[in-house]
Design a protein around this motif. Structure first.
Motif, mmCIF file in Angstrom:
data_model
loop_
_atom_site.group_PDB
_atom_site.id
_atom_site.type_symbol
_atom_site.label_atom_id
_atom_site.label_comp_id
_atom_site.label_asym_id
_atom_site.label_seq_id
_atom_site.Cartn_x
_atom_site.Cartn_y
_atom_site.Cartn_z
ATOM 1 N N ALA A 157 15.602 18.229 -18.433
ATOM 2 C CA ALA A 157 16.922 17.897 -19.003
ATOM 3 C C ALA A 157 16.814 16.726 -19.973
ATOM 4 O O ALA A 157 17.517 15.723 -19.864
ATOM 5 C CB ALA A 157 17.915 17.598 -17.892
ATOM 6 N N SER B 219 19.611 5.648 -15.770
ATOM 7 C CA SER B 219 20.691 5.749 -14.779
ATOM 8 C C SER B 219 20.203 6.255 -13.434
ATOM 9 O O SER B 219 20.892 6.114 -12.430
ATOM 10 C CB SER B 219 21.843 6.614 -15.300
ATOM 11 O OG SER B 219 21.475 7.955 -15.398
ATOM 12 N N ASP B 220 18.993 6.823 -13.368
ATOM 13 C CA ASP B 220 18.472 7.200 -12.045
ATOM 14 C C ASP B 220 18.386 5.954 -11.173
ATOM 15 O O ASP B 220 18.868 5.941 -10.039
ATOM 16 C CB ASP B 220 17.074 7.825 -12.177
ATOM 17 C CG ASP B 220 17.122 9.348 -12.170
ATOM 18 O OD1 ASP B 220 18.106 9.915 -11.659
ATOM 19 O OD2 ASP B 220 16.182 9.966 -12.684
ATOM 20 N N LEU C 115 21.836 4.629 -10.394
ATOM 21 C CA LEU C 115 22.571 5.331 -9.330
ATOM 22 C C LEU C 115 22.164 4.812 -7.950
ATOM 23 O O LEU C 115 23.009 4.597 -7.079
ATOM 24 C CB LEU C 115 22.317 6.844 -9.430
ATOM 25 C CG LEU C 115 23.073 7.532 -10.569
ATOM 26 C CD1 LEU C 115 22.416 8.859 -10.942
ATOM 27 C CD2 LEU C 115 24.537 7.745 -10.194
ATOM 28 N N TYR D 69 23.259 17.312 -8.954
ATOM 29 C CA TYR D 69 21.983 16.680 -9.325
ATOM 30 C C TYR D 69 21.175 16.299 -8.084
ATOM 31 O O TYR D 69 21.652 15.483 -7.272
ATOM 32 C CB TYR D 69 22.317 15.450 -10.173
ATOM 33 C CG TYR D 69 21.130 14.701 -10.711
ATOM 34 C CD1 TYR D 69 20.085 15.366 -11.344
ATOM 35 C CD2 TYR D 69 21.060 13.316 -10.608
ATOM 36 C CE1 TYR D 69 18.998 14.662 -11.845
ATOM 37 C CE2 TYR D 69 19.985 12.603 -11.120
ATOM 38 C CZ TYR D 69 18.955 13.296 -11.725
ATOM 39 O OH TYR D 69 17.887 12.610 -12.232
ATOM 40 N N THR E 139 29.558 13.670 -9.875
ATOM 41 C CA THR E 139 28.799 13.806 -11.121
ATOM 42 C C THR E 139 29.708 14.481 -12.141
ATOM 43 O O THR E 139 30.121 15.621 -11.974
ATOM 44 C CB THR E 139 27.501 14.613 -10.880
ATOM 45 O OG1 THR E 139 26.723 13.895 -9.930
ATOM 46 C CG2 THR E 139 26.699 14.746 -12.156
ATOM 47 N N ASN F 158 25.752 18.303 -13.474
ATOM 48 C CA ASN F 158 24.477 18.986 -13.673
ATOM 49 C C ASN F 158 24.189 19.654 -12.340
ATOM 50 O O ASN F 158 24.168 18.953 -11.324
ATOM 51 C CB ASN F 158 23.401 17.933 -13.997
ATOM 52 C CG ASN F 158 21.985 18.471 -13.924
ATOM 53 O OD1 ASN F 158 21.776 19.654 -13.744
ATOM 54 N ND2 ASN F 158 21.001 17.591 -14.039
ATOM 55 N N ASP G 206 28.636 9.461 -11.611
ATOM 56 C CA ASP G 206 27.442 9.650 -12.439
ATOM 57 C C ASP G 206 27.895 10.281 -13.759
ATOM 58 O O ASP G 206 28.211 11.465 -13.821
ATOM 59 C CB ASP G 206 26.487 10.574 -11.668
ATOM 60 C CG ASP G 206 25.262 10.973 -12.465
ATOM 61 O OD1 ASP G 206 25.159 10.614 -13.649
ATOM 62 O OD2 ASP G 206 24.391 11.667 -11.888
ATOM 63 N N ALA H 59 26.111 10.638 -16.588
ATOM 64 C CA ALA H 59 24.948 10.823 -17.477
ATOM 65 C C ALA H 59 25.253 11.731 -18.676
ATOM 66 O O ALA H 59 24.779 11.486 -19.783
ATOM 67 C CB ALA H 59 23.764 11.358 -16.683
ATOM 68 N N PHE H 60 26.044 12.793 -18.458
ATOM 69 C CA PHE H 60 26.266 13.775 -19.541
ATOM 70 C C PHE H 60 27.615 13.590 -20.251
ATOM 71 O O PHE H 60 28.075 14.488 -20.938
ATOM 72 C CB PHE H 60 26.167 15.194 -18.974
ATOM 73 C CG PHE H 60 24.741 15.637 -18.747
ATOM 74 C CD1 PHE H 60 23.978 16.105 -19.810
ATOM 75 C CD2 PHE H 60 24.161 15.562 -17.499
ATOM 76 C CE1 PHE H 60 22.654 16.505 -19.617
ATOM 77 C CE2 PHE H 60 22.845 15.959 -17.292
ATOM 78 C CZ PHE H 60 22.089 16.434 -18.359
ATOM 79 N N SER I 11 24.294 6.508 -18.982
ATOM 80 C CA SER I 11 22.924 6.623 -19.486
ATOM 81 C C SER I 11 22.934 6.844 -20.994
ATOM 82 O O SER I 11 23.873 7.453 -21.514
ATOM 83 C CB SER I 11 22.271 7.830 -18.819
ATOM 84 O OG SER I 11 20.990 8.036 -19.334
ATOM 85 N N SER J 89 20.298 8.458 -22.099
ATOM 86 C CA SER J 89 19.251 9.492 -22.145
ATOM 87 C C SER J 89 19.745 10.817 -22.697
ATOM 88 O O SER J 89 18.998 11.521 -23.379
ATOM 89 C CB SER J 89 18.721 9.762 -20.733
ATOM 90 O OG SER J 89 18.090 8.621 -20.210
ATOM 91 N N LYS J 90 20.983 11.171 -22.398
ATOM 92 C CA LYS J 90 21.408 12.551 -22.656
ATOM 93 C C LYS J 90 22.144 12.671 -23.990
ATOM 94 O O LYS J 90 21.627 13.262 -24.922
ATOM 95 C CB LYS J 90 22.290 13.050 -21.502
ATOM 96 C CG LYS J 90 21.741 12.770 -20.113
ATOM 97 C CD LYS J 90 20.435 13.474 -19.847
ATOM 98 C CE LYS J 90 19.986 13.246 -18.398
ATOM 99 N NZ LYS J 90 18.699 13.853 -18.103
ATOM 100 N N ARG K 236 14.735 4.487 -21.461
ATOM 101 C CA ARG K 236 15.097 4.100 -20.091
ATOM 102 C C ARG K 236 16.172 3.000 -20.093
ATOM 103 O O ARG K 236 15.945 1.877 -19.626
ATOM 104 C CB ARG K 236 13.868 3.624 -19.268
ATOM 105 C CG ARG K 236 12.678 4.542 -19.274
ATOM 106 C CD ARG K 236 13.008 5.974 -18.906
ATOM 107 N NE ARG K 236 13.619 6.116 -17.581
ATOM 108 C CZ ARG K 236 14.707 6.861 -17.381
ATOM 109 N NH1 ARG K 236 15.316 7.507 -18.369
ATOM 110 N NH2 ARG K 236 15.203 6.966 -16.177
HETATM 111 C C1 LIG Z 1 23.309 14.161 -13.663
HETATM 112 C C2 LIG Z 1 22.204 13.217 -13.965
HETATM 113 N N1 LIG Z 1 22.369 11.921 -13.680
HETATM 114 C C3 LIG Z 1 21.427 11.009 -13.935
HETATM 115 C C4 LIG Z 1 20.225 11.387 -14.501
HETATM 116 C C5 LIG Z 1 19.184 10.326 -14.753
HETATM 117 O O1 LIG Z 1 18.969 10.125 -16.109
HETATM 118 P P1 LIG Z 1 18.337 8.773 -16.674
HETATM 119 O O2 LIG Z 1 17.634 8.093 -15.555
HETATM 120 O O3 LIG Z 1 17.417 9.219 -17.760
HETATM 121 O O4 LIG Z 1 19.475 7.961 -17.199
HETATM 122 C C6 LIG Z 1 19.989 12.717 -14.800
HETATM 123 C C7 LIG Z 1 18.689 13.153 -15.383
HETATM 124 O O5 LIG Z 1 18.377 14.308 -15.510
HETATM 125 C C8 LIG Z 1 21.000 13.663 -14.538
HETATM 126 O O6 LIG Z 1 20.851 14.948 -14.804
#
Ligand SMILES: Cc1ncc(COP(=O)(O)O)c(C=O)c1O
Length: 407
Positions: A45, A111-112, A115, A136, A182, A186, A214, A216-217, A245, A247-248, A256
């Motif tokens: 992802a 964000s991992d 979280l 997730y 979430t 995801n 969460d 993230a998306f 995050s 990241s997405k 990171r």
């Molecule tokens: C729903 C969700 N939350 C959090 C994350 C963590 O992402 P990151 O640590 O890159 O911010 C992901 C990563 O795939 C995710 O799918």
């Protein structure tokens, strides 16, 4: 010696515990072998992976910080002050919330970790966390890392995976401490609608719980679907920890950088342990993130690419006999129902063998994941690579369907 034999947790008795069956962290080696064999990876992802995609202003900021700036040094454990001010300005625009960046925000290495960090001070032995499923996988594992218990709350495809508050009520016990949401989800891509969020907010307040969201998306939501911020409901701001995050939506996963937003009371606890747990997020990554938040118009360009792709995958999978999916509401993920063709393990292996594409089984996403595949259509920058991979999957699954007499 006899007394030592009784000790629990010494090297002799160590096992993988919670992670004995989880392979996410070492998946890289296996992927490298697949890449060497020309396999298309639609399993990660990570937007545009593995292609080089980064806006030049973001790249330049990272390089500059290493070559002539503060790159080799720490920032404050809670994050760079300018970055936090820029994030607060974005949240005010996109979430309609006003926060004090000095008090209500901590920058985390992705964000991992954000979280787990958000949950860590508040969850202990035996505490239960209600988590909608499928969702997730890491979020189901985090409570267990802290001695707590993840309690999956089912959602249903026929209801577009919207949360059902009665399912939460049924699972409430005296040990329930937290709810994890979430949003968007995801793997299902579902965006919980405002009415559902309001019901959840009432449930959280009535039962004196903490909520972790969460997000993230959050940057990639389609069709004007509202992303209402649940912390805006009465009584929620003071009990919500929101985790974000870059990241997405910004496609900057390798930097990171994530961040947690909360009210002063919760944030005081996080500040107190930031230095122990985070140390500080990478300085050059934060400098690059500053450039990204100063000018984030590129998010819309990425979103337009993923919007086109989601329509392409929707047409592709729904044209295969025995296979179906809903049009994704968010992200660059497809949640595909293949239950008529076999189990998730069987069908994903069939795709790997016959189409040379690696996709995710739905089972790790928890209750309701079996019979589904998660296919990351946001991988690669090249449309051709994605098109060819989709064509190969379509040919393979059409053959599998025919073998099973499904037309
Ligand atoms: C729903 C969700 N939350 C959090 C994350 C963590 O992402 P990151 O640590 O890159 O911010 C992901 C990563 O795939 C995710 O799918």
């Amino acid at each position: 010696m006899a007394a030592r034999d009784k000790l629990v947790g010494t090297f002799k008795t160590l096992q993988g515990g919670l992670f004995s069956t989880v392979t996410k962290a070492d998946v890289g080696t296996a992927l490298n072998d697949l890449i060497k064999n020309g396999c298309a990876l639609m399993c990660w992802a990570d937007p545009f992976f593995p292609d080089h995609v980064i806006p030049s202003h973001v790249e330049n900021a990272a390089v500059r910080s290493l070559q002539e700036g503060m790159g080799p040094h720490y920032t404050m454990p809670i994050g760079d002050a300018e970055l936090k001010t820029l994030i607060a300005a974005k949240l005010s625009k996109t979430h309609g919330i006003t926060i004090n960046p000095e008090r209500n925000l901590v920058v985390t290495p992705g964000s991992d970790s954000g979280l787990l960090f958000a949950m860590m001070p508040f969850i202990g032995a035996g505490d239960e966390v209600l988590i909608h499923a499928p969702s997730y996988p890491s979020n189901f594992l985090n409570p267990g890392l802290l001695g707590g218990i993840a309690v999956p709350v089912p959602t249903r495809p026929e209801n577009n995976y919207q949360i059902e508050i009665d399912e939460y009520r049924k699972r409430l016990t005296k040990n329930t401490k937290m709810v994890l949401l979430t949003q968007p989800n995801n793997p299902t891509t579902t965006v919980q609608r405002k009415e559902r969020l309001e019901e959840l907010a009432k449930f959280v307040v009535e039962n004196d719980l903490i909520l972790v969201v969460d997000y993230a998306f959050e940057d990639i939501v389609y069709d004007g679907i509202e992303m209402y911020d649940i912390s805006r409901f009465e009584g929620m701001w003071e009990r919500t920890l929101s985790v974000y995050s870059i990241s997405k939506g910004m496609a900057l996963s390798g930097l990171r950088v994530g961040y947690v937003v909360a009210d002063d009371k919760l944030m005081d606890v996080l500040f107190a342990c930031a230095v122990n747990v985070i140390g500080a997020t990478n300085t050059s990554a934060q400098q690059a993130a500053i450039a990204a938040f100063r000018d984030y118009a590129f998010i819309s360009d990425y979103k337009a690419i993923f919007d086109k792709r989601r329509r392409k995958v929707f047409d592709c999978f729904n044209s295969i006999p025995g296979v179906s999916m809903s049009l994704p509401e968010s992200s660059y993920l497809s949640w595909v129902d293949i239950s008529r063709l076999g189990t998730a393990a069987e069908v994903s292996q069939y795709i790997l063998k016959n189409a040379n594409v690696f996709v995710n089984e739905g089972t790790p996403y928890g209750l309701g994941g079996e019979g589904h595949l998660r296919i990351v259509h946001g991988c690669y920058r090249s449309e051709d690579v994605v098109d060819q991979a989709l064509d190969r999957i379509k040919t393979a699954l059409t053959r599998l369907a025919a073998e099973k007499g499904i037309r």
